[in-house]
Design a protein around this motif. Sequence first.
Motif, PDB file in Angstrom:
ATOM      1  N   GLY A  88       0.883  -1.119   0.092  1.00  0.00           N
ATOM      2  CA  GLY A  88      -0.068   0.016   0.032  1.00  0.00           C
ATOM      3  C   GLY A  88       0.886   1.274   0.210  1.00  0.00           C
ATOM      4  N   ARG A  89       2.169   1.141   0.212  1.00  0.00           N
ATOM      5  CA  ARG A  89       3.028   2.388   0.247  1.00  0.00           C
ATOM      6  C   ARG A  89       4.096   2.397  -0.733  1.00  0.00           C
ATOM      7  N   SER A  90       5.064   1.414  -0.846  1.00  0.00           N
ATOM      8  CA  SER A  90       6.019   1.479  -1.814  1.00  0.00           C
ATOM      9  C   SER A  90       6.553   0.260  -2.484  1.00  0.00           C
ATOM     10  N   LEU A  91       6.970   0.068  -3.498  1.00  0.00           N
ATOM     11  CA  LEU A  91       7.674  -1.033  -4.189  1.00  0.00           C
ATOM     12  C   LEU A  91       8.940  -0.622  -4.812  1.00  0.00           C
ATOM     13  N   VAL A  92       9.965  -1.509  -4.858  1.00  0.00           N
ATOM     14  CA  VAL A  92      11.318  -1.310  -5.290  1.00  0.00           C
ATOM     15  C   VAL A  92      11.773  -2.492  -6.260  1.00  0.00           C
ATOM     16  N   TYR A  93      12.241  -2.029  -7.407  1.00  0.00           N
ATOM     17  CA  TYR A  93      12.684  -3.318  -8.328  1.00  0.00           C
ATOM     18  C   TYR A  93      14.189  -2.665  -8.419  1.00  0.00           C
ATOM     19  N   ALA A  94      14.875  -3.740  -8.919  1.00  0.00           N
ATOM     20  CA  ALA A  94      16.205  -3.503  -9.177  1.00  0.00           C
ATOM     21  C   ALA A  94      16.931  -4.511 -10.326  1.00  0.00           C
ATOM     22  N   HIS A  95      17.923  -4.023 -11.147  1.00  0.00           N
ATOM     23  CA  HIS A  95      18.362  -4.883 -12.274  1.00  0.00           C
ATOM     24  C   HIS A  95      19.569  -4.480 -12.352  1.00  0.00           C
ATOM     25  N   SER A  96      20.408  -5.454 -12.477  1.00  0.00           N
ATOM     26  CA  SER A  96      21.997  -5.124 -12.727  1.00  0.00           C
ATOM     27  C   SER A  96      22.525  -6.304 -13.742  1.00  0.00           C
TER      28      SER A  96
END
Length: 369
Positions: free
Chosen positions: A132-140
């Motif tokens: 309901g507040r935040s979502l973080v993706y990462a790719h390297s």
Amino acid sequence: MRRHPVLTWGGRLVPAVPLAYLTAYRPWQLRWGATRTEVAGRMPGDEILPRPHWSATRAVSIAAEPVDVWPWLVQMGAGDRAGWYSYDLVDNGGKPSAREIRPELQRLKVGDPVRLVAGSPAAFRVESIDPGRSLVYAHSHNGGAVTAALALRPDGPGHSRLVHRVRFRIPPSPFAVGWAVLMDAGDFVMSRRMLLGIRGRAERHARRRRGGDPPVDESPCTPTDIQLHIPVRRPAGEVFALLADVQDHVGAPARTGVRMDKSPSGPTVEGTGWHERVRLAPGWWMSVDSVVTAIEDPELLAMDFRSAWFTGHLDYRIESTPQGCLLRQHFVLRLPRLLRPWSARVDAQLRPRLLDRLAEIRDAIERSG
């Protein structure tokens, strides 16, 4: 030899283009829609790339509660997920992004892969999720890295603020400069479309939810053969009366872009016609003519329709219930042979309009009571 005036002006404009990009367009697109506070503030995921080579913060205001926005964020992703709500030909193999909340995609967790582009093994990893507040993706990959964060917060009654931050580190390679230029110029185009896509879907979902039980799509996997229903808290006779003269009660809803005229005036009977103009895009309207083929007050209203591009059939069936009635809509669109390969794309544009229209009919009936 005297130079042609066009060539002279062209030579002067060439150095002006990168100057305009760097001094005007680039600063604007790197913070599109975002306030100074949002640009300067910390976001979840900033710690993954504390010193990025490039960073952009963009935002939209949404006329919906966070609870109406969050499900659309959780299900994003290319391929077997709901799409990125952006330019599907670019990142989703041409498959239209979902226009409905998909329950089977609502169980996202840290570590899950989320594909960047359909048909490619490259995928984001879900680094953090605060429901309901935040979502973080990462790719390297090969020394380069990208993070994408979405932060959602209430912004007054019935409104939300969605902030999107992208940061990347340039990989050490001979192609690094070209990769960076492509990212700098192309990311904004895709990100802006994604944010607007989320906003449109969430606002539509909120409108349906606020008006009562939303329309139900009984046929999500049958392109151009669409069966919907919605409960209405009014007697069947009142629902039928409105449908028989819908142009007088529902009018021209701004969201669906429909203009309707009935001919001839008077009671609706077999042979009564409607002339409709449907907005496909700003300044682009399509004409549709309909004629009533069957009518049984208060249970059935059916009609055939045609335009320069298609023909079809629409019927409304009304079933009485203890709470009022259940309004069913069956819409069948028949495309000419040349357009049949595009049926899935046509359906993706048409289905949400029909769902919106059915919700607006329900709201008009209940308000009139």
